[in-house]
Enzyme design. Structure first.
Site, PDB file in Angstrom:
ATOM      1  N   GLU A  57     -25.014 -16.834  30.732  1.00 38.39           N
ATOM      2  CA  GLU A  57     -24.345 -16.144  29.625  1.00 38.39           C
ATOM      3  C   GLU A  57     -24.107 -17.082  28.447  1.00 38.39           C
ATOM      4  OE1 GLU A  57     -22.506 -14.360  33.471  1.00 38.39           O
ATOM      5  OE2 GLU A  57     -23.506 -16.201  32.834  1.00 38.39           O
ATOM      6  N   ALA A 159     -48.590 -22.312  60.385  1.00 33.72           N
ATOM      7  CA  ALA A 159     -49.982 -22.194  59.948  1.00 33.72           C
ATOM      8  C   ALA A 159     -50.873 -22.237  61.176  1.00 33.72           C
ATOM      9  CB  ALA A 159     -50.339 -23.329  58.992  1.00 33.72           C
ATOM     10  N   SER A 173     -54.990 -31.517  63.679  1.00 34.75           N
ATOM     11  CA  SER A 173     -54.693 -30.265  62.983  1.00 34.75           C
ATOM     12  C   SER A 173     -54.925 -30.346  61.476  1.00 34.75           C
ATOM     13  CB  SER A 173     -53.234 -29.865  63.227  1.00 34.75           C
ATOM     14  OG  SER A 173     -52.359 -30.857  62.711  1.00 34.75           O
ATOM     15  N   ARG A 189     -41.215 -25.451  49.431  1.00 38.82           N
ATOM     16  CA  ARG A 189     -40.344 -26.615  49.650  1.00 38.82           C
ATOM     17  C   ARG A 189     -39.453 -26.861  48.436  1.00 38.82           C
ATOM     18  NH1 ARG A 189     -44.221 -31.490  51.993  1.00 38.82           N
ATOM     19  NH2 ARG A 189     -44.702 -30.602  54.048  1.00 38.82           N
ATOM     20  N   ASP A 205     -47.780 -36.385  62.436  1.00 36.71           N
ATOM     21  CA  ASP A 205     -48.512 -36.206  61.172  1.00 36.71           C
ATOM     22  C   ASP A 205     -48.202 -37.305  60.157  1.00 36.71           C
ATOM     23  OD1 ASP A 205     -49.455 -33.858  62.279  1.00 36.71           O
ATOM     24  OD2 ASP A 205     -47.966 -32.595  61.277  1.00 36.71           O
ATOM     25  N   LEU A 209     -42.809 -34.735  54.106  1.00 33.61           N
ATOM     26  CA  LEU A 209     -41.995 -33.527  53.943  1.00 33.61           C
ATOM     27  C   LEU A 209     -41.261 -33.484  52.608  1.00 33.61           C
ATOM     28  CD1 LEU A 209     -40.472 -33.140  57.545  1.00 33.61           C
ATOM     29  CD2 LEU A 209     -42.429 -31.939  56.576  1.00 33.61           C
ATOM     30  N   THR A 301     -42.481 -25.707  69.739  1.00 32.45           N
ATOM     31  CA  THR A 301     -41.227 -25.770  70.501  1.00 32.45           C
ATOM     32  C   THR A 301     -40.037 -25.385  69.642  1.00 32.45           C
ATOM     33  OG1 THR A 301     -42.138 -27.512  71.902  1.00 32.45           O
ATOM     34  CG2 THR A 301     -39.756 -27.247  71.922  1.00 32.45           C
ATOM     35  N   ALA A 305     -37.757 -21.859  69.706  1.00 32.63           N
ATOM     36  CA  ALA A 305     -36.308 -21.961  69.894  1.00 32.63           C
ATOM     37  C   ALA A 305     -35.563 -21.259  68.760  1.00 32.63           C
ATOM     38  CB  ALA A 305     -35.894 -23.431  69.973  1.00 32.63           C
TER      39      ALA A 305
END
Length: 369
Positions: A57, A159, A173, A189, A205, A209, A301, A305
């Site tokens: 505003e 993925a 992968s 992200r 990997d 991140l 995993t 969960a």
């Protein structure tokens, strides 16, 4: 007959589009847009850019100047009524002489929650609420969920190949999905307040991140400058303390916190099987770190969960045009289901091609516990 005109819808649509421009920078504040019109012509507009900076505003009123007197203000979220890091927006609209305020929705923040509307009405301003409310709610799923439940909004990213495999039997992968899908992940992200993963995924990997400016889609880089790019908090489940400072995770900008039972930046309890309490993890991220929105990137995993414990609000699944075979690693782990009545239905919200890959956005329809 609707109380809102076609012009009202047009102006609120513009306010919502403006609000979206702040989605990479406003957290933990909500995304808000404002349009001010006089004689059905836009005289001012703005959006909230960052916590501590002026609200939508304020920008719109600055642009409108004297033309705000007698004008209509379209706002995607109830104008604030309290003094925080900035003065109340309701007061600003009153002082500017606005005649009418059309708002998409009330603010669930208990410090506001109708008080902004009351201030405006007591000042003689015509206030109408509810125009395009569902669109306005979609702007701020994390802010709204945290205000309403004290828990963050959780997106689980996965993925896989078309036959549902996330890696070959030997663990390889990279890369299942194409470069456009990986750019898409960078954009997700960038919106999130925190990225939740496990030390196993990070180590396998050597994942950083983080959000990388040069890998963001052009639609993001067009609306945010590199210096305003906000790195999400990286929260890593590391019960057995496998993380080490040599990992790429620690060589990139942004805060990293380890999550374990003890001797970590975020200590949480574990069950009898040694599994960390994921609900407590999310609640603590919300309360102690002001996280509205968690983006989860991890293996089968943690994915299973999170789903079993009904902690996922939205699934983002990328399917690549590849076949990897049943000897690969599956998308999620065992859910222990024995009856078709127990399977988890998904509400598919969006399906589209991202490069050569298919992106599915779905909401799990969990049964009552």
């Amino acid at each position: 007959m609707s109380q809102f005109s076609a012009n009202d819808y047009q102006m609120m649509t513009r306010a919502i589009a403006l609000a979206k421009r702040g989605r990479f920078t406003t957290a933990p504040n909500p995304n808000v847009g404002c349009v001010i019109t006089l004689d059905n012509q836009i005289v001012g507009e703005g959006y909230h850019k960052k916590a501590g900076e002026p609200h939508a505003e304020v920008y719109a009123l600055r642009m409108a100047g004297e033309r705000a007197k007698g004008a209509t203000a379209y706002v995607t979220l109830e104008p604030c009524s309290h003094y925080g890091r900035t003065p109340p927006c309701a007061e600003g609209l009153i002082k500017a002489g606005v005649a009418r305020v059309i708002c998409a929705m009330s603010d669930p923040n208990p410090q506001v929650a109708g008080r902004g509307f009351n201030m405006l009405r007591e000042a003689g301003i015509d206030v109408q609420v509810g125009l395009m409310e569902s669109d306005a709610r979609a702007l701020n799923p994390g802010f709204l969920k945290k205000m309403e439940t004290q828990m963050p909004f959780v997106q689980l990213k996965m993925a896989a190949s078309l036959d549902g495999q996330t890696a070959l039997a030997n663990g390889r992968s990279q890369w299942i999905t194409g470069p456009q899908a990986r750019q898409d992940v960078q954009a997700y992200r960038a919106v999130a307040g925190a990225i939740l993963s496990t030390s196993q995924t990070v180590i396998e990997d050597n994942a950083s991140l983080n959000v990388r400016w040069n890998e963001l889609p052009s639609g993001v880089t067009d609306i945010i400058e590199p210096e305003r790019l906000r790195q999400p908090l990286r929260a890593i489940l590391d019960r057995q303390q496998h993380l080490n400072q040599e990992l790429k995770l620690y060589q990139t900008g942004g805060e990293v916190i380890r999550i374990a039972e003890q001797d970590s930046e975020l200590n949480v309890s574990a069950d009898e099987n040694g599994r960390l309490d994921l609900s407590q993890v999310l609640a603590t991220l919300a309360s102690q770190h002001q996280i509205n929105h968690v983006w989860v990137e991890a293996g089968a995993t943690l994915a299973s969960a999170m789903i079993q414990q009904q902690l996922v609000d939205e699934l983002i699944v990328y399917l690549a045009p590849k076949l990897m075979g049943a000897d690969g690693r599956g998308l999620i782990g065992a859910l222990g289901l024995t009856d078709m009545q127990d399977v988890i239905d998904l509400n598919i919200k969006d399906i589209r091609m991202v490069g050569r890959d298919i992106r599915i956005v779905a909401t799990p329809q969990f049964k009552q516990k």
